[in-house]
Design a protein around this motif. Structure first.
Motif, short mmCIF file in Angstrom:
data_model
loop_
_atom_site.label_atom_id
_atom_site.label_comp_id
_atom_site.label_asym_id
_atom_site.label_seq_id
_atom_site.Cartn_x
_atom_site.Cartn_y
_atom_site.Cartn_z
N THR A 1 0.85 -1.19 0.00
CA THR A 1 0.00 0.00 0.00
C THR A 1 0.89 1.24 0.00
O THR A 1 1.77 1.38 0.85
CB THR A 1 -0.93 -0.01 1.23
N GLU B 1 -19.53 1.03 6.12
CA GLU B 1 -20.32 0.26 5.15
C GLU B 1 -21.81 0.54 5.32
O GLU B 1 -22.32 0.64 6.43
CB GLU B 1 -20.07 -1.24 5.34
N HIS C 1 -5.94 -1.31 -6.93
CA HIS C 1 -6.85 -0.17 -6.87
C HIS C 1 -6.12 1.07 -7.36
O HIS C 1 -4.95 1.26 -7.07
CB HIS C 1 -7.35 0.06 -5.44
N GLN D 1 -15.43 8.57 -1.37
CA GLN D 1 -14.71 9.83 -1.52
C GLN D 1 -15.65 11.04 -1.58
O GLN D 1 -15.40 12.07 -0.96
CB GLN D 1 -13.84 9.77 -2.77
N SER E 1 -7.91 4.28 -7.20
CA SER E 1 -8.71 5.46 -6.89
C SER E 1 -8.93 5.70 -5.39
O SER E 1 -9.85 6.40 -5.02
CB SER E 1 -10.07 5.35 -7.57
N GLU E 2 -8.10 5.11 -4.54
CA GLU E 2 -8.28 5.35 -3.11
C GLU E 2 -7.54 6.62 -2.69
O GLU E 2 -6.54 6.99 -3.29
CB GLU E 2 -7.81 4.15 -2.30
N ARG F 1 -13.73 0.68 7.78
CA ARG F 1 -14.84 -0.23 7.48
C ARG F 1 -16.20 0.46 7.60
O ARG F 1 -17.08 0.01 8.33
CB ARG F 1 -14.77 -1.48 8.38
N SER G 1 -12.31 4.64 -0.10
CA SER G 1 -12.56 3.95 -1.36
C SER G 1 -13.19 4.93 -2.34
O SER G 1 -13.63 6.03 -1.98
CB SER G 1 -13.50 2.77 -1.14
N GLU G 2 -13.28 4.52 -3.58
CA GLU G 2 -13.91 5.38 -4.59
C GLU G 2 -15.35 5.71 -4.21
O GLU G 2 -15.82 6.83 -4.39
CB GLU G 2 -13.86 4.70 -5.95
N GLU G 3 -16.05 4.73 -3.62
CA GLU G 3 -17.45 4.93 -3.25
C GLU G 3 -17.60 5.96 -2.13
O GLU G 3 -18.61 6.66 -2.05
CB GLU G 3 -18.08 3.61 -2.80
#
Length: 227
Positions: free
Chosen positions: A77, A162, A99, A201, A101-102, A160, A197-199
């Motif tokens: 990472t 979610e 990945h 951002q 796009s983080e 995490r 994550s991309e979701e």
């Protein structure tokens, strides 16, 4: 040269391992290049975190070589302001980029916007030691959203976050982050750290979190078994 400070990465990693109940990360073979964490997950047994990829590209090359030669499933990472250069180095080492796009993000938690979950959702907050877990429950008691935050000194590391697909677009992400920030401040934290994550951002940006760097993740070469 612009770079992300290695101390910021160390602070995030310190809280991330606490949030996930993992052992404290340890230095890799080349001191100062990076830190190694034992994740013990299928396909992700070990994760190596680069500390100075931008200021010393040779350090990244050394880490990539270590990951390429690892005998177990290992991720690399890399927080960076130079994602193109990082991609070239890890690809040259034979690693697979996972990945693209983080983001590494930070915020002042004392100024975090507050949003309560709308009815019929109810909030459950559980704190054990340095770690707080927030759950948002739906009308039937089901967990609609969940998140974790770990407080280490004046830092709080969110992890995490979610939301169940059936409960999205109802403001639960905003309510979740508000609850985590409130709990962290109550336990003495001021600075929030996370890898988005991309979701996530757009959500975090709308709540005042700032993008500090891109985060690229690669893994060691895939070894195909015979038969």
């Amino acid at each position: 040269m612009a770079k992300i400070e290695s101390e910021l990465i160390r602070r995030w990693l310190s809280g991330w391992t606490v949030a996930r109940s993992l052992p404290e990360a340890e230095p890799v073979e080349s001191p100062g290049d990076g830190l190694r964490s034992k994740c013990d997950q299928p396909g992700r047994e070990v994760e190596v975190f680069a500390l100075r990829a931008d200021e010393e590209p040779e350090s990244l090359a050394r880490l990539a070589a270590i990951v390429a030669a690892a005998g177990q499933a290992t991720w690399l990472t890399v927080p960076t302001l130079r994602p193109g250069a990082v991609e070239a180095v890890v690809s040259a080492a034979g690693l697979e980029l996972l990945h693209r796009s983080e983001w590494f993000m930070t915020t002042d938690l004392t100024e975090h916007p507050q949003h309560a979950p709308a009815a019929p959702y109810e909030r459950e907050v559980r704190t054990e030691g340095a770690v707080t877990v927030v759950s948002l429950h739906g009308p039937s008691g089901e967990v609609a959203a969940r998140g974790t935050i770990a407080v280490v000194g004046a830092d709080a590391i969110a992890d995490r976050i979610e939301t169940d697909p059936a409960h999205r677009r109802r403001g639960l992400g905003r309510a979740m982050m508000s609850s985590l920030a409130e709990a962290a401040v109550a336990h003495g934290a001021r600075t929030g750290l996370l890898i988005a994550s991309e979701e996530g951002q757009r959500l975090y940006s709308s709540l005042g979190w700032h993008r500090e760097a891109d985060v690229l993740i690669a893994r060691g070469p895939v070894v195909l078994s015979n038969g």
